[in-house]
Motif scaffolding. Sequence first.
Motif, PDB file in Angstrom:
ATOM      1  N   LEU A   8      69.903  -4.375 118.717  1.00 48.67           N
ATOM      2  CA  LEU A   8      69.879  -5.856 118.437  1.00 48.67           C
ATOM      3  C   LEU A   8      68.658  -6.618 117.907  1.00 48.67           C
ATOM      4  N   ALA A   9      67.605  -6.362 118.635  1.00 45.00           N
ATOM      5  CA  ALA A   9      66.319  -6.748 118.207  1.00 45.00           C
ATOM      6  C   ALA A   9      66.170  -6.625 116.932  1.00 45.00           C
ATOM      7  N   ARG A  10      66.420  -5.370 116.202  1.00 45.56           N
ATOM      8  CA  ARG A  10      66.131  -5.001 114.859  1.00 45.56           C
ATOM      9  C   ARG A  10      66.948  -6.037 114.085  1.00 45.56           C
ATOM     10  N   THR A  11      68.151  -5.992 114.453  1.00 51.81           N
ATOM     11  CA  THR A  11      69.155  -6.826 113.578  1.00 51.81           C
ATOM     12  C   THR A  11      68.479  -8.209 113.637  1.00 51.81           C
ATOM     13  N   ARG A  30      65.591  -9.307 113.445  1.00 52.17           N
ATOM     14  CA  ARG A  30      64.395  -9.237 112.415  1.00 52.17           C
ATOM     15  C   ARG A  30      65.076  -9.170 111.095  1.00 52.17           C
ATOM     16  N   HIS A  31      65.997  -8.514 110.945  1.00 54.39           N
ATOM     17  CA  HIS A  31      66.608  -8.251 109.768  1.00 54.39           C
ATOM     18  C   HIS A  31      67.319  -9.854 109.036  1.00 54.39           C
ATOM     19  N   LEU A  32      67.851 -10.536 110.163  1.00 58.90           N
ATOM     20  CA  LEU A  32      68.491 -11.611 110.014  1.00 58.90           C
ATOM     21  C   LEU A  32      67.398 -12.622 109.454  1.00 58.90           C
ATOM     22  N   GLN A  33      66.309 -12.707 110.262  1.00 56.54           N
ATOM     23  CA  GLN A  33      65.013 -13.538 109.944  1.00 56.54           C
ATOM     24  C   GLN A  33      64.471 -13.277 108.449  1.00 56.54           C
ATOM     25  N   GLU A  34      64.335 -11.884 108.459  1.00 49.46           N
ATOM     26  CA  GLU A  34      64.033 -11.449 106.749  1.00 49.46           C
ATOM     27  C   GLU A  34      64.998 -12.120 105.767  1.00 49.46           C
ATOM     28  N   SER A  35      66.198 -12.232 106.122  1.00 53.47           N
ATOM     29  CA  SER A  35      67.323 -12.592 105.105  1.00 53.47           C
ATOM     30  C   SER A  35      67.195 -14.244 104.952  1.00 53.47           C
ATOM     31  N   GLY A  36      66.383 -14.776 105.636  1.00 51.22           N
ATOM     32  CA  GLY A  36      66.316 -16.342 105.695  1.00 51.22           C
ATOM     33  C   GLY A  36      66.968 -17.006 106.621  1.00 51.22           C
ATOM     34  N   ALA A  37      67.561 -16.354 107.844  1.00 57.32           N
ATOM     35  CA  ALA A  37      68.382 -17.116 108.841  1.00 57.32           C
ATOM     36  C   ALA A  37      67.387 -17.579 109.918  1.00 57.32           C
ATOM     37  N   TRP A  38      67.659 -18.647 110.661  1.00 59.74           N
ATOM     38  CA  TRP A  38      66.894 -19.063 111.770  1.00 59.74           C
ATOM     39  C   TRP A  38      67.864 -18.475 112.930  1.00 59.74           C
ATOM     40  N   VAL A  39      66.979 -17.764 113.734  1.00 54.49           N
ATOM     41  CA  VAL A  39      67.876 -17.211 114.733  1.00 54.49           C
ATOM     42  C   VAL A  39      67.528 -17.920 116.275  1.00 54.49           C
ATOM     43  N   MET A  40      68.520 -18.395 116.817  1.00 55.24           N
ATOM     44  CA  MET A  40      68.109 -19.176 118.204  1.00 55.24           C
ATOM     45  C   MET A  40      68.990 -18.338 119.302  1.00 55.24           C
ATOM     46  N   GLY A  41      68.231 -18.318 120.567  1.00 59.91           N
ATOM     47  CA  GLY A  41      68.735 -17.855 121.463  1.00 59.91           C
ATOM     48  C   GLY A  41      69.044 -18.738 122.697  1.00 59.91           C
ATOM     49  N   LEU A  42      70.591 -18.601 123.121  1.00 64.65           N
ATOM     50  CA  LEU A  42      70.937 -19.628 124.232  1.00 64.65           C
ATOM     51  C   LEU A  42      70.391 -19.274 125.499  1.00 64.65           C
ATOM     52  N   GLU A  59      77.098 -13.208 130.878  1.00 67.12           N
ATOM     53  CA  GLU A  59      77.030 -14.057 132.048  1.00 67.12           C
ATOM     54  C   GLU A  59      76.375 -13.576 133.124  1.00 67.12           C
ATOM     55  N   GLY A  60      75.442 -14.470 133.852  1.00 67.84           N
ATOM     56  CA  GLY A  60      74.717 -13.744 135.078  1.00 67.84           C
ATOM     57  C   GLY A  60      73.367 -13.352 134.394  1.00 67.84           C
ATOM     58  N   ALA A  61      73.184 -12.128 133.746  1.00 66.85           N
ATOM     59  CA  ALA A  61      71.916 -11.646 133.217  1.00 66.85           C
ATOM     60  C   ALA A  61      71.295 -12.640 132.087  1.00 66.85           C
ATOM     61  N   GLY A  62      72.249 -12.697 131.320  1.00 65.35           N
ATOM     62  CA  GLY A  62      71.668 -13.806 130.201  1.00 65.35           C
ATOM     63  C   GLY A  62      71.112 -12.980 129.059  1.00 65.35           C
ATOM     64  N   LEU A  63      70.207 -13.496 128.616  1.00 62.50           N
ATOM     65  CA  LEU A  63      69.569 -12.721 127.291  1.00 62.50           C
ATOM     66  C   LEU A  63      68.320 -11.784 128.028  1.00 62.50           C
ATOM     67  N   ARG A  64      68.226 -10.836 127.303  1.00 62.29           N
ATOM     68  CA  ARG A  64      67.435  -9.848 127.751  1.00 62.29           C
ATOM     69  C   ARG A  64      65.847 -10.248 127.193  1.00 62.29           C
ATOM     70  N   ARG A  65      64.940  -9.785 127.823  1.00 58.62           N
ATOM     71  CA  ARG A  65      63.473  -9.908 127.415  1.00 58.62           C
ATOM     72  C   ARG A  65      63.088  -9.729 126.027  1.00 58.62           C
ATOM     73  N   LEU A  66      63.457  -8.751 125.367  1.00 53.93           N
ATOM     74  CA  LEU A  66      63.294  -8.410 123.874  1.00 53.93           C
ATOM     75  C   LEU A  66      63.987  -9.390 122.855  1.00 53.93           C
ATOM     76  N   GLN A  67      65.277  -9.572 123.154  1.00 51.20           N
ATOM     77  CA  GLN A  67      65.944 -10.459 122.188  1.00 51.20           C
ATOM     78  C   GLN A  67      65.225 -11.947 122.557  1.00 51.20           C
ATOM     79  N   ARG A  68      64.892 -12.217 123.723  1.00 52.38           N
ATOM     80  CA  ARG A  68      64.321 -13.803 123.713  1.00 52.38           C
ATOM     81  C   ARG A  68      62.916 -13.703 123.041  1.00 52.38           C
ATOM     82  N   GLU A  69      62.137 -12.574 123.124  1.00 52.47           N
ATOM     83  CA  GLU A  69      60.726 -12.577 122.326  1.00 52.47           C
ATOM     84  C   GLU A  69      61.186 -12.530 120.906  1.00 52.47           C
TER      85      GLU A  69
END
Length: 332
Positions: A245-248, A250-262, A287-297
Amino acid sequence: MPPKRPTGPRRPGPPPAGQPRDRRGFGDPPRRRAAPEDKPDRPPRGAGPRDPRGDRPDARRAGGPGRPETVSAARPAEQPRESLPREGNGVIWLHGLHAVAAAIGNPRRRLRRLLLTAEAEENLLARLPPGTLAARKLQPERVEDRTRFHSFLPEDSVHQGAALLAEPLPGIALDDALRASDGPVLLLDQVTDPRNVGAILRCAAAFGACAVVVQDRHAPPETGALARAASGALEIVPMIREVNLARTIRHLQESGAWVMGLAGEAKRTLAEAKPTDRRAALVLGAEGAGLRRLQRETCDELVRLPIRPEMESLNVAAAAAVALYEIVRGAA
Protein backbone atom coordinates in the motif's frame (compact mmCIF):
# COMPACT_ATOMS: atom_id res chain seq x y z
CA MET A 1 7.93 -87.53 54.62
CA PRO A 2 8.20 -86.43 50.98
CA PRO A 3 4.88 -85.94 49.16
CA LYS A 4 3.58 -88.84 47.18
CA ARG A 5 3.77 -88.74 43.45
CA PRO A 6 0.42 -88.43 41.68
CA THR A 7 -0.91 -91.69 40.46
CA GLY A 8 -2.12 -92.32 36.92
CA PRO A 9 -0.60 -92.88 33.52
CA ARG A 10 2.63 -91.13 32.95
CA ARG A 11 3.28 -88.75 30.10
CA PRO A 12 4.84 -90.75 27.32
CA GLY A 13 8.51 -90.16 26.79
CA PRO A 14 10.31 -89.30 23.63
CA PRO A 15 9.74 -91.69 20.72
CA PRO A 16 12.40 -94.25 19.92
CA ALA A 17 15.01 -93.38 17.41
CA GLY A 18 13.68 -93.50 13.88
CA GLN A 19 10.04 -92.93 14.82
CA PRO A 20 8.56 -89.61 13.63
CA ARG A 21 8.00 -86.99 16.28
CA ASP A 22 4.49 -85.52 16.45
CA ARG A 23 3.87 -81.88 17.36
CA ARG A 24 1.02 -82.67 19.75
CA GLY A 25 3.06 -84.96 21.99
CA PHE A 26 6.26 -86.89 22.24
CA GLY A 27 4.91 -90.32 21.42
CA ASP A 28 1.40 -89.83 20.06
CA PRO A 29 0.92 -91.33 16.63
CA PRO A 30 0.22 -88.78 13.90
CA ARG A 31 -3.43 -88.12 13.24
CA ARG A 32 -4.68 -89.57 10.00
CA ARG A 33 -6.23 -87.10 7.63
CA ALA A 34 -9.79 -87.84 6.68
CA ALA A 35 -10.21 -89.19 3.20
CA PRO A 36 -12.52 -87.31 0.87
CA GLU A 37 -15.13 -89.99 1.18
CA ASP A 38 -15.13 -89.65 5.02
CA LYS A 39 -16.15 -85.94 4.89
CA PRO A 40 -19.84 -85.00 5.20
CA ASP A 41 -21.57 -83.95 2.05
CA ARG A 42 -21.34 -80.15 1.51
CA PRO A 43 -22.59 -78.05 -1.38
CA PRO A 44 -19.83 -77.22 -3.81
CA ARG A 45 -18.31 -73.75 -3.54
CA GLY A 46 -20.48 -71.16 -5.19
CA ALA A 47 -23.63 -73.32 -5.28
CA GLY A 48 -26.87 -71.49 -4.58
CA PRO A 49 -27.44 -67.74 -4.43
CA ARG A 50 -24.27 -65.71 -3.98
CA ASP A 51 -23.69 -63.35 -1.12
CA PRO A 52 -22.55 -59.95 -2.44
CA ARG A 53 -19.75 -60.01 0.18
CA GLY A 54 -18.03 -63.09 -1.26
CA ASP A 55 -18.50 -66.63 -2.52
CA ARG A 56 -20.52 -67.79 0.50
CA PRO A 57 -24.15 -68.79 -0.01
CA ASP A 58 -26.48 -66.04 1.09
CA ALA A 59 -27.93 -67.43 4.32
CA ARG A 60 -30.70 -64.85 4.33
CA ARG A 61 -32.12 -66.21 1.07
CA ALA A 62 -30.91 -69.81 0.83
CA GLY A 63 -31.10 -70.74 4.53
CA GLY A 64 -30.23 -74.22 5.80
CA PRO A 65 -32.16 -77.38 6.39
CA GLY A 66 -35.37 -76.61 8.22
CA ARG A 67 -35.22 -72.88 7.47
CA PRO A 68 -37.69 -71.53 4.93
CA GLU A 69 -36.21 -69.60 2.04
CA THR A 70 -36.85 -65.86 2.31
CA VAL A 71 -36.47 -63.27 -0.40
CA SER A 72 -35.78 -59.65 0.63
CA ALA A 73 -37.69 -56.97 -1.23
CA ALA A 74 -35.53 -54.67 -3.34
CA ARG A 75 -35.26 -51.13 -2.01
CA PRO A 76 -36.47 -48.40 -4.34
CA ALA A 77 -33.66 -46.36 -5.84
CA GLU A 78 -33.22 -42.98 -4.16
CA GLN A 79 -33.56 -39.94 -6.34
CA PRO A 80 -30.22 -38.09 -6.53
CA ARG A 81 -30.28 -34.66 -4.93
CA GLU A 82 -29.18 -31.68 -6.95
CA SER A 83 -25.76 -30.49 -5.81
CA LEU A 84 -25.38 -26.75 -6.30
CA PRO A 85 -21.81 -25.44 -6.09
CA ARG A 86 -20.77 -23.25 -3.21
CA GLU A 87 -18.54 -20.19 -3.35
CA GLY A 88 -14.93 -20.92 -4.16
CA ASN A 89 -13.13 -22.69 -6.99
CA GLY A 90 -13.58 -19.68 -9.23
CA VAL A 91 -17.30 -18.98 -8.70
CA ILE A 92 -19.37 -16.86 -6.31
CA TRP A 93 -23.09 -16.64 -5.57
CA LEU A 94 -24.37 -13.08 -5.90
CA HIS A 95 -27.69 -12.60 -4.14
CA GLY A 96 -30.14 -9.79 -3.64
CA LEU A 97 -31.98 -7.97 -6.43
CA HIS A 98 -29.59 -4.98 -6.61
CA ALA A 99 -26.44 -7.10 -6.77
CA VAL A 100 -27.92 -9.59 -9.25
CA ALA A 101 -29.34 -6.92 -11.57
CA ALA A 102 -26.06 -4.97 -11.58
CA ALA A 103 -24.04 -8.11 -12.35
CA ILE A 104 -26.33 -9.06 -15.25
CA GLY A 105 -25.94 -5.56 -16.67
CA ASN A 106 -22.13 -5.66 -16.39
CA PRO A 107 -20.60 -7.03 -19.61
CA ARG A 108 -17.31 -7.75 -17.77
CA ARG A 109 -19.05 -10.26 -15.51
CA ARG A 110 -19.23 -13.88 -16.73
CA LEU A 111 -22.50 -15.52 -15.67
CA ARG A 112 -23.33 -19.19 -15.05
CA ARG A 113 -26.83 -19.76 -13.55
CA LEU A 114 -29.74 -17.66 -12.39
CA LEU A 115 -32.21 -18.87 -9.75
CA LEU A 116 -35.36 -16.85 -9.11
CA THR A 117 -38.66 -17.11 -7.32
CA ALA A 118 -41.72 -15.99 -9.29
CA GLU A 119 -41.89 -12.67 -7.41
CA ALA A 120 -38.14 -12.03 -7.78
CA GLU A 121 -38.29 -12.73 -11.52
CA GLU A 122 -41.03 -10.13 -11.94
CA ASN A 123 -39.04 -7.54 -9.95
CA LEU A 124 -35.80 -8.32 -11.77
CA LEU A 125 -37.31 -8.01 -15.24
CA ALA A 126 -38.70 -4.62 -14.25
CA ARG A 127 -35.18 -3.42 -13.41
CA LEU A 128 -33.50 -4.67 -16.61
CA PRO A 129 -33.92 -3.39 -20.17
CA PRO A 130 -36.07 -5.73 -22.30
CA GLY A 131 -34.14 -8.61 -23.80
CA THR A 132 -31.24 -8.41 -21.34
CA LEU A 133 -31.51 -12.03 -20.15
CA ALA A 134 -31.68 -13.32 -23.72
CA ALA A 135 -28.67 -11.21 -24.70
CA ARG A 136 -26.69 -12.61 -21.74
CA LYS A 137 -27.88 -16.15 -22.61
CA LEU A 138 -29.49 -16.63 -19.21
CA GLN A 139 -32.50 -18.85 -18.72
CA PRO A 140 -33.91 -18.28 -15.20
CA GLU A 141 -34.53 -21.39 -13.11
CA ARG A 142 -37.75 -21.16 -11.10
CA VAL A 143 -37.44 -21.79 -7.36
CA GLU A 144 -40.70 -22.80 -5.72
CA ASP A 145 -39.30 -23.54 -2.25
CA ARG A 146 -37.24 -20.66 -0.82
CA THR A 147 -35.39 -23.04 1.51
CA ARG A 148 -33.54 -24.27 -1.56
CA PHE A 149 -31.38 -21.14 -1.34
CA HIS A 150 -30.05 -22.31 2.03
CA SER A 151 -28.27 -25.24 0.37
CA PHE A 152 -25.69 -22.89 -1.19
CA LEU A 153 -26.12 -19.54 0.62
CA PRO A 154 -25.50 -18.74 4.30
CA GLU A 155 -28.56 -19.12 6.50
CA ASP A 156 -28.73 -15.38 7.25
CA SER A 157 -28.49 -14.28 3.61
CA VAL A 158 -31.02 -11.66 2.54
CA HIS A 159 -31.36 -13.00 -0.99
CA GLN A 160 -34.83 -11.61 -1.85
CA GLY A 161 -35.49 -14.73 -3.93
CA ALA A 162 -32.65 -14.04 -6.41
CA ALA A 163 -29.26 -15.76 -6.70
CA LEU A 164 -26.76 -15.59 -9.56
CA LEU A 165 -23.82 -17.95 -9.98
CA ALA A 166 -20.99 -15.99 -11.59
CA GLU A 167 -17.23 -15.75 -11.89
CA PRO A 168 -15.28 -13.07 -9.99
CA LEU A 169 -14.60 -9.88 -11.90
CA PRO A 170 -11.31 -9.77 -13.80
CA GLY A 171 -8.68 -7.54 -12.23
CA ILE A 172 -7.99 -4.03 -13.44
CA ALA A 173 -4.76 -2.05 -13.20
CA LEU A 174 -4.71 1.15 -11.16
CA ASP A 175 -3.36 3.18 -14.08
CA ASP A 176 -6.28 2.05 -16.26
CA ALA A 177 -8.72 3.18 -13.57
CA LEU A 178 -6.97 6.55 -13.25
CA ARG A 179 -7.26 7.10 -16.99
CA ALA A 180 -10.96 6.19 -16.98
CA SER A 181 -12.02 8.64 -14.23
CA ASP A 182 -10.79 11.81 -12.55
CA GLY A 183 -12.64 11.07 -9.30
CA PRO A 184 -11.00 10.60 -5.90
CA VAL A 185 -9.25 7.39 -4.91
CA LEU A 186 -9.91 5.55 -1.65
CA LEU A 187 -7.24 3.32 -0.11
CA LEU A 188 -8.18 0.91 2.71
CA ASP A 189 -5.43 -0.04 5.15
CA GLN A 190 -6.33 -3.53 6.43
CA VAL A 191 -10.10 -3.05 6.51
CA THR A 192 -11.18 -6.70 6.64
CA ASP A 193 -14.94 -6.69 7.32
CA PRO A 194 -16.72 -7.48 4.01
CA ARG A 195 -19.78 -5.48 5.07
CA ASN A 196 -17.65 -2.38 5.67
CA VAL A 197 -15.83 -2.83 2.37
CA GLY A 198 -19.16 -3.29 0.58
CA ALA A 199 -20.61 -0.18 2.21
CA ILE A 200 -17.49 1.82 1.23
CA LEU A 201 -17.87 0.65 -2.37
CA ARG A 202 -21.48 1.84 -2.28
CA CYS A 203 -20.38 5.28 -1.03
CA ALA A 204 -17.62 5.38 -3.65
CA ALA A 205 -20.15 4.75 -6.42
CA ALA A 206 -22.51 7.38 -5.03
CA PHE A 207 -19.85 10.11 -4.97
CA GLY A 208 -18.03 9.25 -8.20
CA ALA A 209 -14.82 7.74 -6.81
CA CYS A 210 -12.29 6.47 -9.31
CA ALA A 211 -11.38 3.25 -7.46
CA VAL A 212 -11.16 1.57 -4.08
CA VAL A 213 -7.69 0.15 -3.44
CA VAL A 214 -7.22 -2.62 -0.87
CA GLN A 215 -4.19 -4.55 0.29
CA ASP A 216 -4.16 -7.99 -1.25
CA ARG A 217 -3.43 -10.06 1.88
CA HIS A 218 -5.48 -8.05 4.37
CA ALA A 219 -8.79 -7.51 2.61
CA PRO A 220 -11.87 -9.70 2.19
CA PRO A 221 -12.23 -11.65 -1.06
CA GLU A 222 -15.00 -10.92 -3.51
CA THR A 223 -18.00 -12.77 -2.09
CA GLY A 224 -21.76 -12.64 -2.20
CA ALA A 225 -21.86 -10.97 1.23
CA LEU A 226 -19.54 -8.18 0.06
CA ALA A 227 -21.51 -7.70 -3.16
CA ARG A 228 -24.79 -7.67 -1.21
CA ALA A 229 -23.46 -4.90 1.08
CA ALA A 230 -22.22 -2.98 -1.97
CA SER A 231 -25.76 -3.10 -3.45
CA GLY A 232 -24.52 -3.23 -7.03
CA ALA A 233 -21.53 -0.89 -6.59
CA LEU A 234 -19.07 -3.74 -7.04
CA GLU A 235 -19.97 -3.67 -10.75
CA ILE A 236 -19.45 0.13 -10.96
CA VAL A 237 -16.33 1.02 -8.94
CA PRO A 238 -13.16 -1.04 -9.51
CA MET A 239 -11.84 -2.75 -6.37
CA ILE A 240 -8.10 -2.96 -7.01
CA ARG A 241 -5.81 -5.22 -5.00
CA GLU A 242 -2.22 -4.12 -4.41
CA VAL A 243 0.54 -5.96 -2.57
CA ASN A 244 2.23 -2.90 -1.02
CA LEU A 245 0.00 0.00 0.00
CA ALA A 246 2.84 2.43 0.72
CA ARG A 247 4.26 1.84 -2.75
CA THR A 248 0.79 2.50 -4.21
CA ILE A 249 0.61 5.79 -2.31
CA ARG A 250 3.94 6.87 -3.80
CA HIS A 251 2.72 5.88 -7.26
CA LEU A 252 -0.36 8.07 -6.83
CA GLN A 253 1.82 10.95 -5.70
CA GLU A 254 4.00 10.54 -8.79
CA SER A 255 0.79 10.59 -10.86
CA GLY A 256 -0.07 14.03 -9.44
CA ALA A 257 -2.55 13.07 -6.68
CA TRP A 258 -2.57 14.66 -3.21
CA VAL A 259 -2.75 11.75 -0.72
CA MET A 260 -4.32 12.42 2.68
CA GLY A 261 -4.53 10.00 5.60
CA LEU A 262 -7.57 10.17 7.87
CA ALA A 263 -6.49 10.38 11.53
CA GLY A 264 -8.36 11.74 14.54
CA GLU A 265 -5.32 13.55 15.99
CA ALA A 266 -4.51 15.49 12.79
CA LYS A 267 -4.24 19.27 13.05
CA ARG A 268 -6.11 20.27 9.90
CA THR A 269 -9.56 19.15 8.84
CA LEU A 270 -10.27 17.51 5.51
CA ALA A 271 -12.18 20.61 4.37
CA GLU A 272 -9.10 22.75 4.97
CA ALA A 273 -6.63 20.39 3.31
CA LYS A 274 -8.50 19.03 0.29
CA PRO A 275 -6.90 20.04 -3.02
CA THR A 276 -8.74 21.98 -5.69
CA ASP A 277 -6.22 21.68 -8.51
CA ARG A 278 -5.43 17.98 -8.50
CA ARG A 279 -6.87 14.56 -7.75
CA ALA A 280 -7.51 13.73 -4.10
CA ALA A 281 -6.70 10.34 -2.58
CA LEU A 282 -7.76 9.33 0.92
CA VAL A 283 -6.31 6.54 3.07
CA LEU A 284 -8.56 5.03 5.76
CA GLY A 285 -7.36 2.64 8.45
CA ALA A 286 -9.14 -0.19 10.21
CA GLU A 287 -11.34 0.60 13.16
CA GLY A 288 -9.39 0.59 16.39
CA ALA A 289 -5.90 0.29 14.89
CA GLY A 290 -6.23 3.18 12.46
CA LEU A 291 -3.49 3.92 9.94
CA ARG A 292 -0.24 2.01 10.27
CA ARG A 293 3.04 3.86 10.70
CA LEU A 294 4.37 3.41 7.16
CA GLN A 295 1.14 4.67 5.60
CA ARG A 296 1.14 7.69 7.95
CA GLU A 297 4.69 8.58 6.98
CA THR A 298 4.06 8.15 3.25
CA CYS A 299 0.92 10.31 2.99
CA ASP A 300 1.29 13.95 1.98
CA GLU A 301 -0.75 15.07 4.97
CA LEU A 302 -2.87 13.72 7.82
CA VAL A 303 -6.38 15.18 8.11
CA ARG A 304 -9.39 14.72 10.40
CA LEU A 305 -13.14 15.00 10.35
CA PRO A 306 -14.57 17.59 12.80
CA ILE A 307 -16.67 15.40 15.10
CA ARG A 308 -17.81 16.22 18.62
CA PRO A 309 -15.48 15.18 21.46
CA GLU A 310 -18.15 12.96 23.01
CA MET A 311 -17.57 10.48 20.16
CA GLU A 312 -14.08 9.09 19.75
CA SER A 313 -14.43 7.97 16.12
CA LEU A 314 -16.77 6.93 13.34
CA ASN A 315 -17.34 3.59 11.71
CA VAL A 316 -14.93 3.34 8.77
CA ALA A 317 -17.78 3.15 6.23
CA ALA A 318 -19.49 6.19 7.76
CA ALA A 319 -16.18 8.08 7.76
CA ALA A 320 -15.68 7.23 4.09
CA ALA A 321 -19.13 8.57 3.22
CA VAL A 322 -18.57 11.87 5.06
CA ALA A 323 -15.06 12.30 3.63
CA LEU A 324 -16.11 11.58 0.05
CA TYR A 325 -18.96 14.08 0.34
CA GLU A 326 -16.56 16.72 1.60
CA ILE A 327 -14.06 16.02 -1.20
CA VAL A 328 -16.60 16.32 -4.01
CA ARG A 329 -18.65 19.12 -2.39
CA GLY A 330 -18.56 22.25 -4.51
CA ALA A 331 -17.03 20.45 -7.50
CA ALA A 332 -18.51 21.31 -10.87
